[in-house]
Design a protein around this motif. Structure first.
Motif, PDB file in Angstrom:
ATOM      1  N   GLY A 109       1.098  -0.993   0.037  1.00  0.00           N
ATOM      2  CA  GLY A 109       0.205  -0.137  -0.052  1.00  0.00           C
ATOM      3  C   GLY A 109       0.702   1.440   0.266  1.00  0.00           C
ATOM      4  O   GLY A 109       0.004   2.644   0.229  1.00  0.00           O
ATOM      5  N   VAL A 110       2.325   1.217  -0.451  1.00  0.00           N
ATOM      6  CA  VAL A 110       2.748   2.067   0.321  1.00  0.00           C
ATOM      7  C   VAL A 110       2.728   2.716  -1.635  1.00  0.00           C
ATOM      8  O   VAL A 110       2.969   2.308  -2.628  1.00  0.00           O
ATOM      9  CB  VAL A 110       4.259   1.802   0.336  1.00  0.00           C
ATOM     10  N   PRO A 111       2.245   4.424  -1.150  1.00  0.00           N
ATOM     11  CA  PRO A 111       2.367   5.103  -2.683  1.00  0.00           C
ATOM     12  C   PRO A 111       3.780   5.097  -3.441  1.00  0.00           C
ATOM     13  O   PRO A 111       5.192   3.876  -3.488  1.00  0.00           O
ATOM     14  CB  PRO A 111       2.477   6.917  -2.735  1.00  0.00           C
ATOM     15  N   SER A 112       3.371   4.708  -5.178  1.00  0.00           N
ATOM     16  CA  SER A 112       4.874   4.176  -6.066  1.00  0.00           C
ATOM     17  C   SER A 112       5.287   5.801  -5.825  1.00  0.00           C
ATOM     18  O   SER A 112       6.848   4.715  -5.960  1.00  0.00           O
ATOM     19  CB  SER A 112       3.565   3.889  -7.360  1.00  0.00           C
ATOM     20  N   ILE A 113       5.347   6.388  -5.732  1.00  0.00           N
ATOM     21  CA  ILE A 113       6.069   7.400  -5.637  1.00  0.00           C
ATOM     22  C   ILE A 113       7.306   7.603  -4.892  1.00  0.00           C
ATOM     23  O   ILE A 113       8.810   7.865  -5.054  1.00  0.00           O
ATOM     24  CB  ILE A 113       5.784   8.745  -5.660  1.00  0.00           C
ATOM     25  N   VAL A 114       7.437   6.385  -3.388  1.00  0.00           N
ATOM     26  CA  VAL A 114       8.502   6.790  -3.112  1.00  0.00           C
ATOM     27  C   VAL A 114       8.927   4.963  -3.265  1.00  0.00           C
ATOM     28  O   VAL A 114      10.253   5.533  -3.330  1.00  0.00           O
ATOM     29  CB  VAL A 114       7.407   5.626  -1.716  1.00  0.00           C
ATOM     30  N   PHE A 115       8.702   4.463  -4.088  1.00  0.00           N
ATOM     31  CA  PHE A 115       9.350   3.633  -4.470  1.00  0.00           C
ATOM     32  C   PHE A 115      10.126   4.069  -6.006  1.00  0.00           C
ATOM     33  O   PHE A 115      11.213   3.922  -6.020  1.00  0.00           O
ATOM     34  CB  PHE A 115       8.540   2.563  -6.098  1.00  0.00           C
TER      35      PHE A 115
END
Length: 312
Positions: free
Chosen positions: A141-147
Motif C-alpha cells: 500500500g505504499v505510494p508509488s512515488i516512494v518506490f
C-alpha cells in the motif's frame, strides 16, 4: 370446581395460547419482511453504486474512442514523437513499455514466488516471520512515488545504471513485488494440507511435493496475481519519472542499459501540449494502453481457467 368452570377455564387458556401463537407468528412475519426489505435496499444501493461506476467508465471510454480513433493507423505505430502532431507516433513509448514488461515480469515472478514459497513452506512460524509478513503487506500500500525515490537512489545513482530500461524495470519490480508475494502466499496457503500429506506418504521429498503438488495447484492464483500486478506496472508514471524515463526519444531500446520512455509518460507529454491535435494523440495512446491492459487481464483469466481445468 364444577365441570363447566373447568371447561371455561380450559377454553380461556386455549384462546390465550392461540392469541400468543398468532402474535408470535405475526412477529416472525414482520421480522422476515423487514429483513427482506433490508436485503432489497442493500441490493439496490450496491447495484446503483455499480451502475454509476460503469456509466462513468462507459462515458470516458466513449469520449476517448471518439476522440482518438481517427489517429490510429500504421504511421501512429511506426513514427516516433515529433513536434508536429501529424508526424508524431507512439513507437518509442510502445516498445519501451514492452521492454520494461519483458524485464519486470520474470524478475517479479521468480522473486515473488520464491519468497512466497519460503514464507509458507520453509520459514518457522514465529514472531519474526509474522513481522516480515506484516511489512510485506504494508509495502503493497505504499505510494508509488516512494518506490520511484528508492529506485533513483539505489539503481540510478547507487548502482550507476543511469536512466536505463534496467533501472526502470528494477524499480517497477520493487513496486509490484509485495502484491505478487501476497497473491502467491494466499494461493499457496489455499492448497489443502491433505495433498501434501498424501505426497509425503508416497515417499516424495519436500521439494518434490512443492514442485509436483503445491505449485501446480496454486499456479492459477499465482499467475492471476502476477499478471494483474504487471497491469498496474504498465500504467504507472511517477516511479519512472523519478528514475529518469525521458519524455522525448527518437529510437527504440536495443539493450537493457539504453534510455527509454513508456506510454503513460508519452500520453502525459501530449496532454501537456496546448494544441488540440496533441490531445487527440493522447486519446489514441490511451486506447492503445487500454488495449494492452485488457489483453493482459484476458490472459490472466485464460491461464487461470486453463490450469483449473487441468487440475480438475
Amino acid at each position: 370446581m364444577s365441570t363447566d368452570e373447568a371447561v371455561i377455564r380450559q377454553a380461556s387458556k386455549n384462546r390465550v395460547s392461540a392469541n400468543h401463537q398468532d402474535w408470535a407468528k405475526k412477529e416472525r412475519t414482520v421480522r422476515v419482511l423487514y429483513r427482506r426489505f433490508k436485503n432489497k435496499l442493500a441490493h439496490g444501493v450496491f447495484l446503483l453504486a455499480t451502475l454509476v461506476g460503469v456509466a462513468v467508465l462507459a462515458v470516458l471510454i466513449t469520449d476517448i474512442v471518439q476522440t482518438g480513433w481517427k489517429w490510429l493507423s500504421a504511421d501512429f505505430f511506426n513514427n516516433f514523437a515529433s513536434r508536429l502532431p501529424e508526424r508524431s507516433g507512439i513507437k518509442a513509448a510502445f516498445w519501451g513499455s514492452l521492454w520494461m514488461l519483458g524485464v519486470t515480469a520474470p524478475l517479479t515472478f521468480i522473486l515473488g514466488v520464491a519468497t512466497a514459497l519460503y514464507m509458507e513452506e520453509y520459514a518457522p512460524k514465529n514472531g519474526f516471520t509474522r513481522f516480515i509478513q506484516l511489512n510485506i503487506s504494508n509495502l503493497a500500500g505504499v505510494p508509488s512515488i516512494v518506490f520511484g525515490i528508492l529506485g533513483l537512489t539505489l539503481f540510478v545513482r547507487g548502482m550507476a545504471l543511469g536512466k536505463s530500461v534496467l533501472a526502470g524495470s528494477l524499480t517497477m519490480t520493487l513496486l509490484i513485488l509485495p502484491v505478487v508475494i501476497v497473491a502467491a502466499r494466499e494461493a499457496i496457503a489455499g492448497v489443502p494440507n491433505s495433498l501434501r500429506q498424501a505426497s509425503y506418504a508416497m515417499g516424495a521429498t519436500k521439494w518434490q511435493t512443492i514442485q509436483k503438488v503445491v505449485l501446480p495447484y496454486s499456479m492459477p492464483g499465482i499467475l492471476t496475481g502476477t499478471i494483474l500486478a504487471l497491469s498496474r506496472a504498465v500504467g504507472e508514471t511517477a516511479p519512472l519519472i523519478m528514475v529518469g524515463a525521458v519524455t522525448f526519444i527518437a529510437f527504440t531500446p536495443g539493450y537493457v542499459l539504453d534510455p527509454f520512455t513508456v506510454m503513460p509518460i508519452q500520453i502525459y507529454r501530449w496532454i501537456s501540449e496546448p494544441q488540440t491535435a496533441f490531445h487527440e494523440l493522447a486519446a489514441a495512446g490511451i486506447i492503445v494502453l487500454l488495449a494492452m491492459l485488457l489483453t493482459m487481464n484476458a490472459l490472466a483469466v485464460f491461464l487461470r481457467n486453463k490450469f483449473q481445468r487441468r487440475d480438475g
